[in-house]
Design a protein around this motif. Sequence first.
Motif, PDB file in Angstrom:
ATOM      1  N   VAL A  35     -60.985  80.336  65.597  1.00  0.00           N
ATOM      2  CA  VAL A  35     -60.167  80.799  64.478  1.00  0.00           C
ATOM      3  C   VAL A  35     -58.740  80.989  64.971  1.00  0.00           C
ATOM      4  O   VAL A  35     -58.509  81.698  65.946  1.00  0.00           O
ATOM      5  CB  VAL A  35     -60.705  82.144  63.919  1.00  0.00           C
ATOM      6  CG1 VAL A  35     -59.843  82.617  62.756  1.00  0.00           C
ATOM      7  CG2 VAL A  35     -62.159  81.989  63.487  1.00  0.00           C
ATOM      8  N   LEU A  36     -57.820  80.307  64.322  1.00  0.00           N
ATOM      9  CA  LEU A  36     -56.426  80.439  64.728  1.00  0.00           C
ATOM     10  C   LEU A  36     -55.770  81.598  63.983  1.00  0.00           C
ATOM     11  O   LEU A  36     -56.059  81.835  62.827  1.00  0.00           O
ATOM     12  CB  LEU A  36     -55.652  79.154  64.425  1.00  0.00           C
ATOM     13  CG  LEU A  36     -56.137  77.863  65.072  1.00  0.00           C
ATOM     14  CD1 LEU A  36     -55.048  76.809  64.976  1.00  0.00           C
ATOM     15  CD2 LEU A  36     -56.549  78.056  66.505  1.00  0.00           C
ATOM     16  N   LYS A  37     -54.880  82.284  64.686  1.00  0.00           N
ATOM     17  CA  LYS A  37     -54.118  83.351  64.031  1.00  0.00           C
ATOM     18  C   LYS A  37     -52.914  82.750  63.348  1.00  0.00           C
ATOM     19  O   LYS A  37     -52.347  81.771  63.837  1.00  0.00           O
ATOM     20  CB  LYS A  37     -53.625  84.350  65.075  1.00  0.00           C
ATOM     21  CG  LYS A  37     -54.719  85.198  65.646  1.00  0.00           C
ATOM     22  CD  LYS A  37     -54.099  86.253  66.564  1.00  0.00           C
ATOM     23  CE  LYS A  37     -55.182  86.866  67.413  1.00  0.00           C
ATOM     24  NZ  LYS A  37     -54.684  87.275  68.724  1.00  0.00           N
ATOM     25  N   PRO A  38     -52.493  83.358  62.234  1.00  0.00           N
ATOM     26  CA  PRO A  38     -51.259  82.877  61.614  1.00  0.00           C
ATOM     27  C   PRO A  38     -50.051  83.228  62.484  1.00  0.00           C
ATOM     28  O   PRO A  38     -50.099  84.154  63.282  1.00  0.00           O
ATOM     29  CB  PRO A  38     -51.210  83.628  60.270  1.00  0.00           C
ATOM     30  CG  PRO A  38     -52.138  84.782  60.417  1.00  0.00           C
ATOM     31  CD  PRO A  38     -53.116  84.460  61.498  1.00  0.00           C
ATOM     32  N   ARG A  39     -48.990  82.492  62.310  1.00  0.00           N
ATOM     33  CA  ARG A  39     -47.721  82.715  63.013  1.00  0.00           C
ATOM     34  C   ARG A  39     -47.847  82.627  64.526  1.00  0.00           C
ATOM     35  O   ARG A  39     -47.161  83.332  65.262  1.00  0.00           O
ATOM     36  CB  ARG A  39     -47.085  84.053  62.594  1.00  0.00           C
ATOM     37  CG  ARG A  39     -46.910  84.161  61.080  1.00  0.00           C
ATOM     38  CD  ARG A  39     -46.061  85.327  60.680  1.00  0.00           C
ATOM     39  NE  ARG A  39     -44.658  85.100  61.020  1.00  0.00           N
ATOM     40  CZ  ARG A  39     -43.850  84.317  60.302  1.00  0.00           C
ATOM     41  NH1 ARG A  39     -44.279  83.686  59.249  1.00  0.00           N
ATOM     42  NH2 ARG A  39     -42.606  84.156  60.679  1.00  0.00           N
ATOM     43  N   VAL A  40     -48.754  81.747  64.971  1.00  0.00           N
ATOM     44  CA  VAL A  40     -48.876  81.471  66.396  1.00  0.00           C
ATOM     45  C   VAL A  40     -48.930  79.960  66.575  1.00  0.00           C
ATOM     46  O   VAL A  40     -49.661  79.269  65.867  1.00  0.00           O
ATOM     47  CB  VAL A  40     -50.161  82.094  67.002  1.00  0.00           C
ATOM     48  CG1 VAL A  40     -50.308  81.695  68.462  1.00  0.00           C
ATOM     49  CG2 VAL A  40     -50.154  83.610  66.865  1.00  0.00           C
ATOM     50  N   LEU A  41     -48.125  79.451  67.494  1.00  0.00           N
ATOM     51  CA  LEU A  41     -48.212  78.042  67.876  1.00  0.00           C
ATOM     52  C   LEU A  41     -49.093  77.975  69.126  1.00  0.00           C
ATOM     53  O   LEU A  41     -48.802  78.627  70.127  1.00  0.00           O
ATOM     54  CB  LEU A  41     -46.824  77.483  68.205  1.00  0.00           C
ATOM     55  CG  LEU A  41     -46.842  76.075  68.824  1.00  0.00           C
ATOM     56  CD1 LEU A  41     -47.113  75.004  67.766  1.00  0.00           C
ATOM     57  CD2 LEU A  41     -45.527  75.766  69.534  1.00  0.00           C
ATOM     58  N   TYR A  42     -50.190  77.246  69.015  1.00  0.00           N
ATOM     59  CA  TYR A  42     -51.091  77.090  70.146  1.00  0.00           C
ATOM     60  C   TYR A  42     -50.760  75.799  70.878  1.00  0.00           C
ATOM     61  O   TYR A  42     -50.557  74.760  70.248  1.00  0.00           O
ATOM     62  CB  TYR A  42     -52.546  77.026  69.672  1.00  0.00           C
ATOM     63  CG  TYR A  42     -53.044  78.339  69.115  1.00  0.00           C
ATOM     64  CD1 TYR A  42     -52.760  78.698  67.796  1.00  0.00           C
ATOM     65  CD2 TYR A  42     -53.781  79.210  69.908  1.00  0.00           C
ATOM     66  CE1 TYR A  42     -53.195  79.907  67.282  1.00  0.00           C
ATOM     67  CE2 TYR A  42     -54.234  80.430  69.392  1.00  0.00           C
ATOM     68  CZ  TYR A  42     -53.943  80.768  68.088  1.00  0.00           C
ATOM     69  OH  TYR A  42     -54.371  81.970  67.589  1.00  0.00           O
ATOM     70  N   VAL A  43     -50.700  75.877  72.187  1.00  0.00           N
ATOM     71  CA  VAL A  43     -50.536  74.672  72.990  1.00  0.00           C
ATOM     72  C   VAL A  43     -51.737  74.595  73.928  1.00  0.00           C
ATOM     73  O   VAL A  43     -51.977  75.512  74.720  1.00  0.00           O
ATOM     74  CB  VAL A  43     -49.220  74.693  73.795  1.00  0.00           C
ATOM     75  CG1 VAL A  43     -49.114  73.453  74.688  1.00  0.00           C
ATOM     76  CG2 VAL A  43     -48.019  74.769  72.860  1.00  0.00           C
ATOM     77  N   ALA A  53     -50.877  70.521  70.259  1.00  0.00           N
ATOM     78  CA  ALA A  53     -50.366  71.759  69.700  1.00  0.00           C
ATOM     79  C   ALA A  53     -51.069  71.962  68.372  1.00  0.00           C
ATOM     80  O   ALA A  53     -51.489  70.995  67.733  1.00  0.00           O
ATOM     81  CB  ALA A  53     -48.858  71.673  69.490  1.00  0.00           C
ATOM     82  N   ALA A  54     -51.220  73.204  67.977  1.00  0.00           N
ATOM     83  CA  ALA A  54     -51.896  73.466  66.707  1.00  0.00           C
ATOM     84  C   ALA A  54     -51.330  74.726  66.069  1.00  0.00           C
ATOM     85  O   ALA A  54     -50.994  75.681  66.754  1.00  0.00           O
ATOM     86  CB  ALA A  54     -53.391  73.623  66.918  1.00  0.00           C
ATOM     87  N   ILE A  55     -51.233  74.681  64.745  1.00  0.00           N
ATOM     88  CA  ILE A  55     -50.874  75.883  63.976  1.00  0.00           C
ATOM     89  C   ILE A  55     -51.659  75.853  62.675  1.00  0.00           C
ATOM     90  O   ILE A  55     -52.130  74.799  62.239  1.00  0.00           O
ATOM     91  CB  ILE A  55     -49.363  75.980  63.620  1.00  0.00           C
ATOM     92  CG1 ILE A  55     -48.892  74.734  62.874  1.00  0.00           C
ATOM     93  CG2 ILE A  55     -48.508  76.230  64.813  1.00  0.00           C
ATOM     94  CD1 ILE A  55     -47.516  74.921  62.238  1.00  0.00           C
ATOM     95  N   LEU A  56     -51.777  77.012  62.079  1.00  0.00           N
ATOM     96  CA  LEU A  56     -52.306  77.073  60.721  1.00  0.00           C
ATOM     97  C   LEU A  56     -51.205  76.564  59.799  1.00  0.00           C
ATOM     98  O   LEU A  56     -50.045  76.933  59.958  1.00  0.00           O
ATOM     99  CB  LEU A  56     -52.655  78.509  60.348  1.00  0.00           C
ATOM    100  CG  LEU A  56     -53.982  79.061  60.865  1.00  0.00           C
ATOM    101  CD1 LEU A  56     -54.132  80.501  60.387  1.00  0.00           C
ATOM    102  CD2 LEU A  56     -55.158  78.229  60.411  1.00  0.00           C
ATOM    103  N   MET A  67     -51.287  68.587  66.528  1.00  0.00           N
ATOM    104  CA  MET A  67     -50.306  67.585  66.931  1.00  0.00           C
ATOM    105  C   MET A  67     -50.608  67.138  68.354  1.00  0.00           C
ATOM    106  O   MET A  67     -50.664  67.969  69.263  1.00  0.00           O
ATOM    107  CB  MET A  67     -48.887  68.177  66.861  1.00  0.00           C
ATOM    108  CG  MET A  67     -48.304  68.292  65.466  1.00  0.00           C
ATOM    109  SD  MET A  67     -49.091  69.505  64.398  1.00  0.00           S
ATOM    110  CE  MET A  67     -48.540  71.016  65.179  1.00  0.00           C
ATOM    111  N   ASN A  68     -50.780  65.852  68.502  1.00  0.00           N
ATOM    112  CA  ASN A  68     -51.037  65.309  69.829  1.00  0.00           C
ATOM    113  C   ASN A  68     -49.793  65.424  70.704  1.00  0.00           C
ATOM    114  O   ASN A  68     -48.689  65.126  70.283  1.00  0.00           O
ATOM    115  CB  ASN A  68     -51.452  63.842  69.692  1.00  0.00           C
ATOM    116  CG  ASN A  68     -51.356  63.123  71.016  1.00  0.00           C
ATOM    117  OD1 ASN A  68     -51.967  63.534  71.995  1.00  0.00           O
ATOM    118  ND2 ASN A  68     -50.564  62.076  71.060  1.00  0.00           N
ATOM    119  N   LEU A  69     -49.993  65.836  71.948  1.00  0.00           N
ATOM    120  CA  LEU A  69     -48.857  65.949  72.873  1.00  0.00           C
ATOM    121  C   LEU A  69     -48.959  64.963  74.028  1.00  0.00           C
ATOM    122  O   LEU A  69     -48.096  64.925  74.900  1.00  0.00           O
ATOM    123  CB  LEU A  69     -48.777  67.375  73.443  1.00  0.00           C
ATOM    124  CG  LEU A  69     -48.584  68.526  72.439  1.00  0.00           C
ATOM    125  CD1 LEU A  69     -48.614  69.864  73.154  1.00  0.00           C
ATOM    126  CD2 LEU A  69     -47.292  68.376  71.659  1.00  0.00           C
TER     127      LEU A  69
END
Length: 115
Positions: A35-43, A53-56, A67-69
């Motif tokens: 579960v991803l948190k809002p307002r966080v960019l995950y790398v 990278a992933a965001i809600l 997003m593929n990096l």
Amino acid sequence: MKRLHKLFGWVGGLARRWTDPPFKTLIVNEQLPKVLKPRVLYVVKEDGFEEQAAILCPCGCKRVLQMNLLTDERPCWRVTYNRNGTASLHPSVWRKKDCASHFWFRDGRIVWVRD
Ligand SMILES: [Zn+2]
């Protein structure tokens, strides 16, 4: 008087939107949390390489945008990190189906592209 109040309310709302804290950047190892948190960019990093990278989705549709990096795959995004803990993505993120969100992720903030 009432109308003046309304105006101040609107201006206040706008100011709040601009002063919202930016997205944090969170580096995670190998896989995204369930579960991803809002307002966080995950790398996601694997063996020291940035993988994705992933965001809600900021439109509120609750979908996870990934997003593929990896530079040998297309499309490919680039993350740049700022000293204050925020990051930027390049190029813009454009979801071509469902909610069709199109935005730039700059310094931890969403900059919508109006088509
Ligand atoms: Zn969306």
